[in-house]
Design an enzyme around this catalytic site. Structure first.
Site, PDB file in Angstrom:
ATOM      1  N   GLU A 210       0.809  -1.222   0.000  1.00 50.54           N
ATOM      2  CA  GLU A 210       0.000   0.000   0.000  1.00 50.54           C
ATOM      3  C   GLU A 210       0.843   1.273   0.000  1.00 50.54           C
ATOM      4  O   GLU A 210       0.415   2.304  -0.511  1.00 50.54           O
ATOM      5  CB  GLU A 210      -0.970   0.013   1.187  1.00 50.54           C
TER       6      GLU A 210
ATOM      7  N   MET B  97      24.453   8.413   2.365  1.00 54.13           N
ATOM      8  CA  MET B  97      24.232   9.692   3.036  1.00 54.13           C
ATOM      9  C   MET B  97      24.497   9.562   4.538  1.00 54.13           C
ATOM     10  O   MET B  97      25.060  10.453   5.171  1.00 54.13           O
ATOM     11  CB  MET B  97      22.800  10.168   2.777  1.00 54.13           C
TER      12      MET B  97
ATOM     13  N   LYS C 133     -17.517  -0.548   5.740  1.00 53.08           N
ATOM     14  CA  LYS C 133     -17.932  -1.567   4.779  1.00 53.08           C
ATOM     15  C   LYS C 133     -19.452  -1.621   4.585  1.00 53.08           C
ATOM     16  O   LYS C 133     -19.928  -1.712   3.454  1.00 53.08           O
ATOM     17  CB  LYS C 133     -17.432  -2.944   5.247  1.00 53.08           C
TER      18      LYS C 133
ATOM     19  N   PHE D 256     -12.057  -6.876  13.758  1.00 49.83           N
ATOM     20  CA  PHE D 256     -10.991  -7.384  12.914  1.00 49.83           C
ATOM     21  C   PHE D 256     -10.531  -6.304  11.923  1.00 49.83           C
ATOM     22  O   PHE D 256     -11.349  -5.701  11.246  1.00 49.83           O
ATOM     23  CB  PHE D 256     -11.472  -8.637  12.155  1.00 49.83           C
ATOM     24  N   GLN D 257      -9.241  -6.072  11.888  1.00 50.09           N
ATOM     25  CA  GLN D 257      -8.629  -5.056  11.011  1.00 50.09           C
ATOM     26  C   GLN D 257      -9.200  -3.660  11.236  1.00 50.09           C
ATOM     27  O   GLN D 257      -9.336  -2.881  10.297  1.00 50.09           O
ATOM     28  CB  GLN D 257      -8.740  -5.466   9.538  1.00 50.09           C
TER      29      GLN D 257
END
Ligand code: FAD
Ligand code: TPP
Ligand code: MG
Lengths: 163, 569
Positions: B50, B479, B162, B112-113
Site C-alpha cells: 500500500e 548519506m 464496509k 478485525f482489522q
C-alpha cells in the site's frame, strides 16, 4: 505572554481533536480549553488560553485558521474583552471554619451551593486570576477538590466573532 | 436510480475524470472492488504494497496537473499507506485516498482489522472524513477533490465503513462545492504588490528564491518572465527544480545544504530576497540566527499564511495564488517608470560571478578506474536530452541527481523533499509513466532505497511500465556514511549494506532486463542501450565509488556562508 484565543468551528465529531492535536503536535502550550455548541447547533465555540512569544502566537492563529473545520479565529487579548471561568470548590468546613469560609466566599461574590456535615461546595465565576486569588485566600489545607472549566472569553461591545 | 455506496464512490471517480487509481484489496473494500470490476472507465493498478499505491498516485500527481487517487483496505492497509500520505503532505501534493473501514456498527469494538484511520492520519492530511451515511459519499468525495487541489494542495482521506459501501442511495454528483470554513485566496493584496515592486526596483543586491509552490501552481512561465524582466539571479529549492531553466545564465543553482556556493552566498548576502512558493526550510537557510545576522528585506509570496514568517521575519508578506500574484507583479513592473539601477546590478552580478568562480561550479574528480556517481548523472542527462521525467529515492544519489541533471521544465523532477522517504522512487516512477505514456521515465536510486519498495518490479511487469532504474550502488547507506565520516569519527555504524542481492538476477526474476556496470567506460554505452529499449524496464546496477561524498555541504546547524566545498579539489 498569555493569550486568550476564541474560535468558531463546525460542530462535528473530531473537530476538537484536530485543535488539540495541532497544539500537541506543534508543541504549543494549552493552559485551558473550553468548548460547547453555540446558538447555531452546527457551530461550536472554543476558548483557548495559551502562552508564547509573539511569533508563536502568530503561528498558532495561522495554524488554527488553516484547519478546514475552523470558520473564524480571534485573538481576544489583542483588544478589549471579558473573560470568565467557572469553578466549583469543595472545602473542609467544620463548625470552627464555617464563618470565615462564608465571609471569604461573600467577598469574592461566590455562593455556597452544597452543604454537608463537614463540607461546603462553593461556586465562583470570575477571571482566572481572581479564581486563583480565591483559592489562595482559602488555603490549600482546607481544599478537598477543585473543578475549573477553563476560561470562556468574549470581545467587548461591538467586537463580535461570528461566521 | 439507486446505487450502492461502492458504486457511488466509483461513479464519483469517473465524474472527476480519474483515469487510474492505485490500490490493494481487502475485506473492508470488497464492495468497492466489486464496483470497480463492473466498469472499465477507471483503471485500477494493483501494487504490491500500500505504501507504493500512495507513492504511485503521488508520482502521477507530481508529473501531471491532476489529483492522484489511491484505494486501500482498513487496518494494515491504511497503516501501510501512512508513510505515503505523510510524504505527500510534506510536499503539498494533491491526493484523494479512499480507505475501507470496518462496518459502522463494529467501530470501537476492536473489530478485525480495525484502526482509527481518521485519527492515525490526522496530523499528515490536509483534511479527512469518516463517512457515516451513504448519502454523504458523493458530496464528501466532491469536497475531497476540491480540498486536495485548491489552496495549498495536500492529501485528503475518505474512510468508508464496509456496511455503508453496501447501502443504497440515489446518486447525484454535485456540480459545485463550497465549504463555508474554507476559502482559499486568489489574488494578492494590491498595496502589498506595490510595496514589493518598490523594494525590488530599489534593491542593490536582489535575489529570487523560488520553490515547490511554483511547480504546484504551474506558474513556471510567469516566474521565468519575472526573472528575465528584472534581470536578477534566481535559485530554486530542491522542490522547485525545473521551475526555472537550469541552463539559463541567471540561474545560480539550488541553495541550501547541498546547494551551490553561489546560491548560498547570494541568499546570505542579498539585500532584497523575493521568496516565491518556498518555505525557508531548515535544509535551505540552515541556521536561522546566522541567516538573520545579515540585514535584508524579505518579500514572501505564499498561498498559506502559516508558511510566511514561520522561521524568518518577513517585511512584505503577500498571501495569494502564485500564478495570479506573479501576474500582478509583472503588470505592476511593466507599468512602472522606475528601473533598477544598472550600475548596482552590474556590481552585484560581478559579485555573484566571483562566487561562481570561487565555488568552481559543481565539480568532482572523475576517474577511469571507478565509476563516479556524478558521472552517471551527467551521462543520463546527455543520453535523455535533459528531457526525461526523473524520480529519485533519498540519499546521496538524490542530491547528485538534483545537482547534475539540469532540469529545464517543471514537473520533471519528482522526489520526496520534506519527508525524505526512501522507497519513493520506483512507485513514483510508475505513476509518472502511466500518466505520461511514451515519455522517458527514469528512477535514480541507491541500493539501500530500492530495497524498500523493490516488490514493485512486479507491478511494473504486470502493467508494462518501461521505467529505467539507475541504481547508484555504493554498497553503503551513503548519506548516513557521509555524516558518520564527517561528524562521527568515521565510525560507520550500521551503514554498510551487507549481503546485497544480485540485482541483475533479481530484475531478471521479475521478468525485466538487468545490467551490471562496473567500469566508467561502460556507463554511456549501457545507458544508450537501456534507453533504446523503449518497451522494457531496464535495471542498471552501477557499481559506484563507495567513498564519494556530496559537496558542497552546509553542515546541519551551520549558516549558509559556512558552506564546505569539495575537499579534494
Ligand atoms: C537528503 C535531503 C537533502 C536535502 N537538501 C536540500 C538542499 O540542499 N536544498 C534544498 O533546497 N532542499 C533540500 N532538501 C529538501 C528540503 O527538505 C525541503 O523539502 C525543501 O527545501 C522545501 O522546498 P520549498 O521551500 O520549495 O517548499 P515546498 O515544500 O515545495 O512548499 C511549497 C510552498 O509553496 C506554497 N504553495 C503551494 N501552492 C501554492 C500556490 N498555488 N500559490 C502560492 N504558494 C503556494 C506552499 O504553501 C508551501 O509553502 C533536502 C531533502 C533531503 C531528503
Ligand atoms: C524510510 C527511511 N529510513 C531511513 C532514512 C534515513 N536515510 C536517509 S539517506 C539514507 C541512506 C540511503 O541509502 P541509499 O539508498 O543506498 O542511497 P545513497 O545515500 O547510498 O546514495 C538513509 C538510511 C530515510 N530517509 N528514509
Ligand atoms: Mg547506497
Amino acid at each position: 505572554m498569555r493569550h486568550i484565543i476564541s474560535l468558531l468551528m463546525e460542530n462535528e465529531a473530531g473537530a476538537l481533536s484536530r485543535v488539540a492535536g495541532l497544539f500537541s503536535a506543534r508543541g504549543y502550550n494549552i493552559e485551558s480549553l473550553a468548548v460547547a455548541p453555540t446558538e447555531d447547533p452546527t457551530l461550536s465555540r472554543m476558548t483557548i488560553v495559551t502562552s508564547g512569544s509573539d511569533a508563536v502566537i502568530e503561528q498558532i492563529n495561522k495554524q488554527l485558521n488553516k484547519l478546514i473545520d475552523v470558520t473564524a479565529v480571534m485573538d481576544l487579548s489583542e483588544g478589549e474583552h471579558l473573560e470568565r471561568e467557572l469553578m466549583l470548590v469543595k472545602v473542609r468546613a467544620d463548625t470552627a471554619q464555617r464563618e470565615e469560609l462564608k465571609r471569604i466566599t461573600d467577598s469574592f461574590q461566590g455562593r455556597v451551593i452544597d452543604v454537608s456535615d463537614r463540607t461546603f461546595t462553593i461556586e465562583l465565576s470570575d477571571t482566572c486570576a481572581r479564581l486563583d486569588d480565591f483559592l489562595r485566600a482559602i488555603g490549600r489545607n482546607l481544599i478537598l477538590e477543585t473543578v475549573r472549566t477553563g476560561a470562556s472569553g468574549i470581545g467587548r461591545g461591538e467586537r463580535i466573532l461570528k461566521l | 436510480m439507486e446505487l450502492t455506496g461502492a458504486e457511488i464512490a466509483v461513479r464519483c471517480l469517473q465524474k472527476e475524470g480519474v483515469e487510474y487509481i492505485f490500490g490493494y484489496p481487502g475485506g473492508a473494500v470488497l464492495h468497492i472492488y466489486d464496483a470497480l470490476f463492473q466498469q472499465d472507465v477507471v483503471k485500477h493498478i494493483l501494487v504490491r504494497h500500500e505504501q507504493a499505491a500512495i507513492h504511485a498516485a503521488d508520482g502521477y500527481a507530481r508529473s501531471s496537473e491532476k489529483v492522484g487517487v489511491a484505494l486501500v483496505t482498513s487496518g494494515p492497509g491504511i497503516t501501510n499507506a501512512v508513510t505515503g500520505i505523510a510524504t505527500a503532505y510534506m510536499d503539498s501534493i494533491p491526493l484523494v485516498v479512499i480507505s475501507g473501514q470496518v462496518p459502522s456498527f463494529a467501530i470501537g469494538e476492536d473489530a478485525f482489522q480495525e484502526v482509527d484511520a481518521v485519527g492515525i492520519t490526522r496530523p499528515c492530511v490536509k483534511h479527512n472524513y469518516l463517512i457515516k451515511d451513504v448519502r454523504d459519499i458523493a458530496p464528501t468525495i466532491k469536497k475531497a477533490f476540491y480540498l486536495a487541489k485548491s489552496g495549498r494542495p495536500g492529501p485528503v482521506l475518505v474512510d468508508i465503513p464496509k456496511d455503508i459501501s453496501n447501502q443504497k442511495a440515489d446518486f447525484a454528483y454535485p456540480d459545485s462545492v463550497s465549504i463555508r470554513s474554507y476559502n482559499p485566496v486568489g489574488k494578492g493584496d494590491s498595496t502589498q504588490i506595490k510595496r514589493a515592486v518598490q523594494l525590488l526596483l530599489e534593491a542593490k543586491r536582489p535575489m529570487i528564491y523560488s520553490g515547490g509552490g511554483v511547480v504546484l501552481s504551474d506558474a513556471s512561465s510567469q516566474l521565468t518572465d519575472l526573472v528575465r524582466l528584472l534581470g536578477f539571479p534566481c535559485t530554486t529549492t530542491l522542490m522547485g527544480l525545473g521551475a526555472y531553466p537550469a541552463t539559463d545564465k541567471q540561474f545560480v543553482g539550488m541553495p541550501g545544504m547541498h546547494g551551490t556556493y553561489e546560491a548560498c552566498m547570494a541568499m546570505q548576502y542579498c539585500d532584497v530576497l523575493l521568496a516565491v512558493g518556498a518555505r525557508f526550510d531548515d535544509r535551505v537557510v540552515g541556521n536561522v540566527e546566522h541567516f538573520a545576522q545579515v540585514q535584508r528585506k524579505i518579500i514572501h509570496i505564499d498561498i498559506d499564511p502559516s508558511s510566511i514568517a514561520k522561521r524568518v521575519k518577513v517585511d512584505v508578506p503577500v498571501v495569494g495564488d502564485l500564478k495570479l500574484v506573479l501576474e500582478q507583479l509583472l503588470e505592476e513592473l511593466r507599468n512602472s517608470k522606475q528601473k533598477t539601477d544598472a550600475s548596482d546590478m552590474a556590481a552585484w552580478w560581478k559579485q555573484v560571478d566571483e562566487w561562481r568562480e570561487k565555488g568552481g561550479g559543481l565539480r568532482y574528480k572523475n576517474s577511469t578506474e571507478i565509476i563516479k556517481p556524478q558521472f552517471v548523472i551527467e551521462k543520463l542527462y546527455e543520453v535523455t536530452g535533459g528531457d526525461a521525467f526523473i524520480t529519485s529515492d533519498v540519499g546521496q544519489h538524490q542530491m547528485w541527481a538534483a545537482q547534475y541533471y539540469k532540469f529545464s521544465k517543471p514537473r520533471r523532477w519528482i522526489n520526496s523533499g520534506g519527508l525524505g522517504t526512501m522507497g519513493f522512487g520506483l512507485p513514483a516512477a510508475m505513476g509518472a509513466q502511466l500518466i505520461n505514456p511514451g515519455e522517458t521515465v527514469a528512477c535514480v536510486t541507491g541500493e539501500g532505497s530500492i530495497q524498500m519498495n523493490i516488490q514493485e518490479l512486479s507491478t511494473c511487469k504486470q502493467f508494462h511500465l518501461p521505467i529505467k532504474v539507475l541504481s547508484l550502488n555504493n554498497r553503503y547507506l551513503g548519506m548516513v556514511r557521509q555524516w558518520q565520516e564527517f561528524f562521527h569519527g568515521n565510525r560507520y555504524s550500521e551503514s554498510y549494506m551487507d549481503a546485497l542481492p544480485d540485482f541483475v538476477k533479481l530484475a531478471q526474476s521479475y521478468g525485466h532486463i538487468g545490467i551490471r556496470i562496473d567500469k566508467p567506460a561502460d556507463v554511456e554505452p549501457a545507458l544508450k542501450e537501456a534507453f533504446a529499449r523503449k518497451n522494457d524496464l531496464v535495471f542498471m546496477d552501477f557499481q559506484t565509488d563507495p567513498t564519494e561524498n556530496v559537496f558542497p555541504m552546509v553542515p546541519g546547524g551551520k549558516g549558509l556562508s559556512e558552506v564546505i566545498l569539495s575537499e579534494d579539489l
